[in-house]
Design an enzyme around this catalytic site. Sequence first.
Site, PDB file in Angstrom:
ATOM      1  N   ASP A 202     -62.980  81.936 -10.483  1.00 44.58           N
ATOM      2  CA  ASP A 202     -62.565  82.339  -8.975  1.00 44.58           C
ATOM      3  C   ASP A 202     -62.537  80.858  -8.138  1.00 44.58           C
ATOM      4  O   ASP A 202     -63.018  79.867  -8.637  1.00 44.58           O
ATOM      5  CB  ASP A 202     -63.670  83.210  -8.867  1.00 44.58           C
ATOM      6  CG  ASP A 202     -65.319  82.956  -8.627  1.00 44.58           C
ATOM      7  OD1 ASP A 202     -65.375  82.001  -9.460  1.00 44.58           O
ATOM      8  OD2 ASP A 202     -66.080  83.353  -8.341  1.00 44.58           O
ATOM      9  N   ASP A 204     -64.220  79.399  -4.775  1.00 40.66           N
ATOM     10  CA  ASP A 204     -65.239  79.053  -4.190  1.00 40.66           C
ATOM     11  C   ASP A 204     -65.312  78.813  -2.859  1.00 40.66           C
ATOM     12  O   ASP A 204     -64.487  77.741  -2.438  1.00 40.66           O
ATOM     13  CB  ASP A 204     -66.138  78.121  -4.699  1.00 40.66           C
ATOM     14  CG  ASP A 204     -66.567  78.334  -6.302  1.00 40.66           C
ATOM     15  OD1 ASP A 204     -67.331  79.535  -6.637  1.00 40.66           O
ATOM     16  OD2 ASP A 204     -66.365  77.606  -6.968  1.00 40.66           O
ATOM     17  N   ASP A 253     -66.822  85.687  -4.532  1.00 41.68           N
ATOM     18  CA  ASP A 253     -68.169  85.879  -3.536  1.00 41.68           C
ATOM     19  C   ASP A 253     -67.758  84.856  -2.356  1.00 41.68           C
ATOM     20  O   ASP A 253     -66.639  84.231  -2.541  1.00 41.68           O
ATOM     21  CB  ASP A 253     -69.419  85.464  -4.477  1.00 41.68           C
ATOM     22  CG  ASP A 253     -69.232  83.876  -5.322  1.00 41.68           C
ATOM     23  OD1 ASP A 253     -68.196  83.131  -5.024  1.00 41.68           O
ATOM     24  OD2 ASP A 253     -69.752  83.890  -6.242  1.00 41.68           O
TER      25      ASP A 253
END
Length: 479
Positions: A202, A204, A253
């Site tokens: 993913d 960041d 996130d």
Amino acid sequence: MNRNPDQNTLPNITLKIIETYLGRVPSVNEYHMLKLQARNIQKITVFNKDIFVSLVKKNKKRFFFDVDTSASEIKDRILSYFSKQTQTYNIGKLFTIIELQSVLVTTYTDILGVLTIKAPNVISSKISYNVTSMEELARDMLNSMNVAVIDKAKVMGRHNVSSLVKNVNKLMEEYLRRHNKSCICYGSYSLYLINPNIRYGDIDILQTNSRTFLIDLAFLIKFITGNNIILSKIPYLRNYMVIKDENDNHIIDSFNIRQDTMNIVPKIFIDNIYIVDPTFQLLNMIKMFSQIDRLEDLSKDPEKFNVRMATMLEYVRYTHGIVFDGTRNNMPMKCIIDENNRIVTVTTKDYFSFKKCLVYLDENVLSSDILDLNADTSCDFESVTNSVYLIHDNIMYTYFSNTILLSDKGKVHEISARGLCAHILLYQMLTSGEYKQCLSDLLNSMMNRDKIPIYSHTERDKKPGRHGFINIEKDIIVF
């Protein structure tokens, strides 16, 4: 017994707004609880759902084209959510629905809807780096730090990854270009932009509107997939939120930071995207290796770390003219640990104007001591460094969130000593202080080192607090 508001009075505009929204005459309790929300409710009521449906469909076509769902299903899910309040009688749930609908109504178009229109031309700004020349050096440095003894019985807390990550990554690449003043990236994807040989999972990110963005994205995923999406807030990670699907699979996130923090984070511009300066990222990696868990990760997959380290070493060689000849001077700086009080004293006088740095391993103790100093010049860089810094009477005070490794009883391991030095250098970079000579010595101190076993390590600071979450399906917000 609930009673309807007096219908015999003059027409009540607020009552009509609430009645239209709920699709029913509100009870006395509903009216008095919701009347202060009348402005938000009116915005929701007049919101053009057709345009919103069109934007979500365009987002689906561009970023989630491989998800098997029809246009009519997307429309039904959207209209169902915007009428959910008509079947809801719990005041707490109504407040949650209003809050989340308000976010969609006021922010979705600017945050995610804009990704569907033609993008500005990409300004190609890549520099050709000779990463291969640094691979052997990186391997040597990492090999000397590969000293963790893996406990096979230990359960590692790694998250399961959603199949939607690839779709969200595609969206995030465009988002980073469109919103490059409020969102920047770091980690493996940012290094991939420099070196395409780097693999990434993913993306960041650091951003100034994390909560709003994640809510909008969660709803986009919900409307496209039909899945329940949950946003979680972790107490021991500062200003951190994560989106997971209903099976607890990780999607994305984000760390939220203030705009003034965003403005001073060292960054470089590549293909219309701002990434955290790889020099800063290299210091964070050196700091990170003081964490015993990260050394265990290194032991499991050294090649993953090697390509990242080599990329950052080549960047600092090219950008700062660092010469890797083993000249280390006074690096790493001398570190003395007081295990009882959990404070490490770092001697800094050879490099900086402050003579020493007191590194606290308990954040609450540092906060208390700063108050006692009656000093109001501390710098809080939030999740960028996970610490406050204060310089007072030629002494730096700061907090270190990682473990401290010991090579013998009462002796700080050189891996942690370098991590502490890197932590101080992060401050220097953020405040535009001198750091290049210190950086050169620090990197050279990592060359030609023998492995030194870990004798023991301190425990990390235990963070109080509870987990927070937003459950869209159940209309619950707990923060």
